[in-house]
Design an enzyme around this catalytic site. Sequence first.
Site, PDB file in Angstrom:
ATOM      1  N   ASP A 174      44.780  40.917  37.227  1.00  0.00           N
ATOM      2  CA  ASP A 174      44.923  40.828  38.687  1.00  0.00           C
ATOM      3  C   ASP A 174      46.338  41.271  39.046  1.00  0.00           C
ATOM      4  O   ASP A 174      47.235  41.265  38.196  1.00  0.00           O
ATOM      5  CB  ASP A 174      44.678  39.396  39.184  1.00  0.00           C
ATOM      6  CG  ASP A 174      44.784  39.296  40.714  1.00  0.00           C
ATOM      7  OD1 ASP A 174      44.082  40.064  41.403  1.00  0.00           O
ATOM      8  OD2 ASP A 174      45.583  38.502  41.228  1.00  0.00           O
ATOM      9  N   SER A 175      46.521  41.641  40.303  1.00  0.00           N
ATOM     10  CA  SER A 175      47.862  42.014  40.771  1.00  0.00           C
ATOM     11  C   SER A 175      48.826  40.832  40.625  1.00  0.00           C
ATOM     12  O   SER A 175      50.025  41.032  40.495  1.00  0.00           O
ATOM     13  CB  SER A 175      47.791  42.435  42.235  1.00  0.00           C
ATOM     14  OG  SER A 175      47.302  41.353  43.010  1.00  0.00           O
ATOM     15  N   TYR A 193      49.079  44.190  45.836  1.00  0.00           N
ATOM     16  CA  TYR A 193      48.552  45.556  45.798  1.00  0.00           C
ATOM     17  C   TYR A 193      47.855  45.924  47.123  1.00  0.00           C
ATOM     18  O   TYR A 193      47.600  47.096  47.375  1.00  0.00           O
ATOM     19  CB  TYR A 193      47.480  45.675  44.708  1.00  0.00           C
ATOM     20  CG  TYR A 193      47.957  45.810  43.279  1.00  0.00           C
ATOM     21  CD1 TYR A 193      49.277  45.595  42.907  1.00  0.00           C
ATOM     22  CD2 TYR A 193      47.034  46.180  42.286  1.00  0.00           C
ATOM     23  CE1 TYR A 193      49.668  45.717  41.575  1.00  0.00           C
ATOM     24  CE2 TYR A 193      47.434  46.309  40.962  1.00  0.00           C
ATOM     25  CZ  TYR A 193      48.744  46.077  40.610  1.00  0.00           C
ATOM     26  OH  TYR A 193      49.119  46.211  39.298  1.00  0.00           O
ATOM     27  N   GLY A 194      47.481  44.892  47.907  1.00  0.00           N
ATOM     28  CA  GLY A 194      46.567  45.053  49.038  1.00  0.00           C
ATOM     29  C   GLY A 194      46.837  46.170  50.019  1.00  0.00           C
ATOM     30  O   GLY A 194      45.915  46.740  50.587  1.00  0.00           O
ATOM     31  N   CYS A 242      40.304  41.411  40.469  1.00  0.00           N
ATOM     32  CA  CYS A 242      41.042  41.749  41.679  1.00  0.00           C
ATOM     33  C   CYS A 242      40.162  42.708  42.468  1.00  0.00           C
ATOM     34  O   CYS A 242      39.759  43.757  41.943  1.00  0.00           O
ATOM     35  CB  CYS A 242      42.353  42.426  41.269  1.00  0.00           C
ATOM     36  SG  CYS A 242      43.301  43.094  42.637  1.00  0.00           S
ATOM     37  N   ASN A 243      39.846  42.325  43.693  1.00  0.00           N
ATOM     38  CA  ASN A 243      38.981  43.189  44.511  1.00  0.00           C
ATOM     39  C   ASN A 243      39.655  44.507  44.843  1.00  0.00           C
ATOM     40  O   ASN A 243      39.017  45.558  44.885  1.00  0.00           O
ATOM     41  CB  ASN A 243      38.612  42.475  45.799  1.00  0.00           C
ATOM     42  CG  ASN A 243      37.628  41.350  45.563  1.00  0.00           C
ATOM     43  OD1 ASN A 243      36.430  41.559  45.626  1.00  0.00           O
ATOM     44  ND2 ASN A 243      38.128  40.166  45.255  1.00  0.00           N
ATOM     45  N   THR A 244      40.956  44.447  45.103  1.00  0.00           N
ATOM     46  CA  THR A 244      41.677  45.663  45.496  1.00  0.00           C
ATOM     47  C   THR A 244      41.640  46.679  44.350  1.00  0.00           C
ATOM     48  O   THR A 244      41.370  47.863  44.571  1.00  0.00           O
ATOM     49  CB  THR A 244      43.131  45.300  45.877  1.00  0.00           C
ATOM     50  OG1 THR A 244      43.091  44.206  46.796  1.00  0.00           O
ATOM     51  CG2 THR A 244      43.839  46.472  46.508  1.00  0.00           C
ATOM     52  N   GLU A 268      50.949  33.996  47.625  1.00  0.00           N
ATOM     53  CA  GLU A 268      51.872  34.321  46.517  1.00  0.00           C
ATOM     54  C   GLU A 268      53.225  33.626  46.715  1.00  0.00           C
ATOM     55  O   GLU A 268      53.896  33.296  45.757  1.00  0.00           O
ATOM     56  CB  GLU A 268      52.084  35.837  46.408  1.00  0.00           C
ATOM     57  CG  GLU A 268      50.879  36.609  45.867  1.00  0.00           C
ATOM     58  CD  GLU A 268      50.833  36.716  44.338  1.00  0.00           C
ATOM     59  OE1 GLU A 268      51.882  36.929  43.708  1.00  0.00           O
ATOM     60  OE2 GLU A 268      49.732  36.587  43.777  1.00  0.00           O
ATOM     61  N   CYS A 327      38.632  38.582  48.078  1.00  0.00           N
ATOM     62  CA  CYS A 327      39.952  38.670  47.456  1.00  0.00           C
ATOM     63  C   CYS A 327      40.080  37.428  46.583  1.00  0.00           C
ATOM     64  O   CYS A 327      39.814  36.314  47.060  1.00  0.00           O
ATOM     65  CB  CYS A 327      41.043  38.696  48.521  1.00  0.00           C
ATOM     66  SG  CYS A 327      42.705  38.554  47.808  1.00  0.00           S
ATOM     67  N   THR A 328      40.468  37.632  45.334  1.00  0.00           N
ATOM     68  CA  THR A 328      40.446  36.501  44.398  1.00  0.00           C
ATOM     69  C   THR A 328      41.556  35.481  44.675  1.00  0.00           C
ATOM     70  O   THR A 328      41.586  34.426  44.055  1.00  0.00           O
ATOM     71  CB  THR A 328      40.515  37.006  42.944  1.00  0.00           C
ATOM     72  OG1 THR A 328      41.677  37.845  42.800  1.00  0.00           O
ATOM     73  CG2 THR A 328      39.276  37.783  42.580  1.00  0.00           C
ATOM     74  N   HIS A 329      42.455  35.788  45.577  1.00  0.00           N
ATOM     75  CA  HIS A 329      43.453  34.796  45.988  1.00  0.00           C
ATOM     76  C   HIS A 329      42.885  33.783  46.990  1.00  0.00           C
ATOM     77  O   HIS A 329      43.384  32.675  47.108  1.00  0.00           O
ATOM     78  CB  HIS A 329      44.640  35.486  46.684  1.00  0.00           C
ATOM     79  CG  HIS A 329      45.616  36.132  45.771  1.00  0.00           C
ATOM     80  ND1 HIS A 329      45.321  37.249  45.035  1.00  0.00           N
ATOM     81  CD2 HIS A 329      46.902  35.824  45.478  1.00  0.00           C
ATOM     82  CE1 HIS A 329      46.395  37.603  44.333  1.00  0.00           C
ATOM     83  NE2 HIS A 329      47.370  36.749  44.599  1.00  0.00           N
TER      84      HIS A 329
END
Length: 276
Positions: free
Chosen positions: A13-14, A45-46, A76-78, A161, A195-197
């Site tokens: 993931d980012s 990264y978004g 990570c979806n992005t 983040e 989004c995994t966040h």
Amino acid sequence: MKNGSYCPIGFFDSGYGGLTVMKEVIKKMPEYDYVYLGDNARAPYGSRSFETVYHYTLECVRKLFDMGCELVVLACNTASAKALRTIQQKDLPTLAPNKRVLGVIRPTTEIIGNYTKSNHIGVLATSGTVVSESYPIEIHKFFPDIKVHQHACPMWVPLIENNEYNLEGADYFIKKDIAQLLQQSTEIDAIILGCTHYPLLLEKIKKYLPPNISVLVQGEIVANGLQDYLQRHPEMAAKCSTGGTVHFYTTDSAEQFNKQAGLFFGGEVKGEHLRL
Ligand code: DGL
């Protein structure tokens, strides 16, 4: 461990978000070895370009291959939206034809039909994921009649983040973004957190949503999809070692990573710094 060789399943993931996915995968399949790589030094990264996300993601995938991974999940979806297809089609055939890289969008879109009666669903994601149109494209392959309403939430990942998501200021953005998504249609009855966040915001998100709208979180969905993939690909399952270990790496400071990562993983994390 099979054949005595270490061959963990890699998660990328980012930043921290992929930990919400890996956590659920480990719950479901604790027997495998796992390695996590968060590119925290370059997150988020978004809002980055296709080229940049592709270049960064490929660099991290190569690193995970070097660590012994035969199977890597872009948690990570992005990265799944902007880099996965090129890596699968262009890079893997020459780089590592027997290795596999999977994403998180496909398993989510495969099951979305089970969650909507109105055939109107919402997707909340980063700008990169929304602009890529990956969700509508993938959903229409399985469910051509579903109308997909997307909305980008560019402030959500930075709030998470930077550990500001629990403060009152975060509510302003969450409320506003949800209202903007729901303005697109009164018929939306299911929302994908693309989004995994975002699972960290689940309680706040639910606060601003009518109770009849279901919210889909990806961790368990991806865990089920990965288990199914390994059952359908026994040759890959046989390559993945089963020592039950978990290792964490970050491209930024390990000290900072270890402080934050536990919130996403739901348990203590002792990561190491990794130079790309
Ligand atoms: N967790 C990533 C995703 O699922 C976050 C993207 C970012 O770094 O902005 O899209």
